[in-house]
Design an enzyme around this catalytic site. Structure first.
Site, PDB file in Angstrom:
ATOM      1  N   SER A   1       0.812  -1.219   0.000  1.00 28.76           N
ATOM      2  CA  SER A   1       0.000   0.000   0.000  1.00 28.76           C
ATOM      3  C   SER A   1       0.843   1.266   0.000  1.00 28.76           C
ATOM      4  O   SER A   1       0.360   2.326  -0.403  1.00 28.76           O
ATOM      5  CB  SER A   1      -0.956   0.008   1.201  1.00 28.76           C
ATOM      6  OG  SER A   1      -0.256  -0.166   2.410  1.00 28.76           O
TER       7      SER A   1
ATOM      8  N   HIS B   1       1.678   5.303   4.290  1.00 28.32           N
ATOM      9  CA  HIS B   1       0.790   5.772   3.224  1.00 28.32           C
ATOM     10  C   HIS B   1       1.080   7.229   2.880  1.00 28.32           C
ATOM     11  O   HIS B   1       1.081   7.610   1.705  1.00 28.32           O
ATOM     12  CB  HIS B   1      -0.665   5.613   3.655  1.00 28.32           C
ATOM     13  CG  HIS B   1      -1.068   4.190   3.842  1.00 28.32           C
ATOM     14  ND1 HIS B   1      -2.229   3.818   4.490  1.00 28.32           N
ATOM     15  CD2 HIS B   1      -0.462   3.030   3.472  1.00 28.32           C
ATOM     16  CE1 HIS B   1      -2.319   2.502   4.505  1.00 28.32           C
ATOM     17  NE2 HIS B   1      -1.258   2.005   3.898  1.00 28.32           N
TER      18      HIS B   1
END
EC number: 3.4.21.105
Length: 293
Positions: free
Chosen positions: A177, A232
């Protein structure tokens, strides 16, 4: 399954003839080849379905190869040892290169990259692979193999570096991610650069926000609420900054582009310049969990 729409879908609707500067000449030639009225054989139904689910699907794609490697790593780690069904043991993930800051501090810098191939459970790898394929084919087609590869792995490294610096003690992070947020970052950059000439801004913004919210929701529900926010953020900043540099030849750029481009270079230089000294020089006074080793 309902189709999740991305920025690329809406830009294609806005500029159906694909005469946008974000589509380079090489991409345009591929478009004309695939849509020419010559003797091209019709695509099979499975390929058409894959192209509907994953726009611009291609078997000769680096994002597909990366996704296959993700699944191979997951299967191997699960087969070696599990804590619960379909959940690789933490010590196995560490041995395969998980983002574990105390070991990065000892010089194992490959742990800033390898976590992109490792995942914590079945839903984790399924979700990350689905969304990187959903976005990745279009982005790779637009920028080419080399630029996409650089974007993907740079976002992973920046994300893991920021995560390791911020969450040093008792931190074990894996997942694609970080790179996935880099793909989101470059799409947000494209939207910002072309905002002044979009015809359907409200629809574009609504779909982008909905896409991100859906992704965050699935992360919390399918990954047990264990979210690497700093990873992230690092991937997102890297993807956005690289997007600014990749689109320097864009026609009709906004007036603020020179400042944004300079800021992008500043981010790409400042983040590692700030993180590495903190990661290696600051004593966090935490003990390494030997059960991982």
């Amino acid at each position: 399954m309902a189709r999740v729409r991305t920025l690329a879908d809406l830009r294609t609707e806005d500029e159906a003839d694909e005469h946008t500067p974000l589509y380079n000449a090489e991409t345009g030639s591929r478009d004309s080849d695939s849509t020419s009225s010559g003797g091209a054989a019709p695509r099979s139904m499975p390929i058409r379905f894959l192209e509907l689910l994953f726009p611009h699907f291609s078997l000769k794609s680096v994002v597909l190869a990366i996704s296959i490697v993700d699944w191979i790593f997951y299967i191997v780690t699960v087969c070696l040892d599990t804590e619960l069904p379909l959940i690789p043991a933490a010590n196995i993930l560490v041995h395969f290169g998980a983002n574990y800051p105390p070991l990065i501090k000892q010089g194992q810098v490959w742990r800033l990259l390898l976590p992109v191939f490792l995942h914590a459970n079945f839903f984790h790898v399924f979700f990350n692979v689905f969304f990187q394929l959903r976005m990745g084919f279009t982005i790779e087609r637009r920028y080419g193999l080399l630029k996409f590869t650089g974007l993907y792995f740079a976002s992973a490294i920046y994300g893991n570096l920021l995560s390791a610096t911020a969450f040093f003690c008792n931190s074990l992070k894996v997942g694609a991610s970080t790179a996935g947020f880099g793909l989101i970052g470059i799409q947000i950059c494209e939207m910002a650069l072309t905002w002044h000439r979009m015809r359907h801004r409200d629809r574009m913004l609504t779909n982008m926000v909905s896409f991100v919210l859906l992704m965050v929701l699935l992360m919390f529900t399918l990954n047990g609420g264990s979210i690497d926010q700093m990873g992230h953020l690092g991937g997102l900043l890297c993807g956005f900054s690289i997007g600014m540099l990749y689109n320097k030849e864009l026609n009709d750029k906004p007036v603020w582009y020179p400042w944004a481009s300079a800021a992008a270079i500043g981010i790409l230089l400042a983040l590692p310049a700030a993180c590495f000294p903190i990661l290696y020089a600051v004593d966090r006074h935490c003990h390494r969990d030997l059960s991982y080793i």
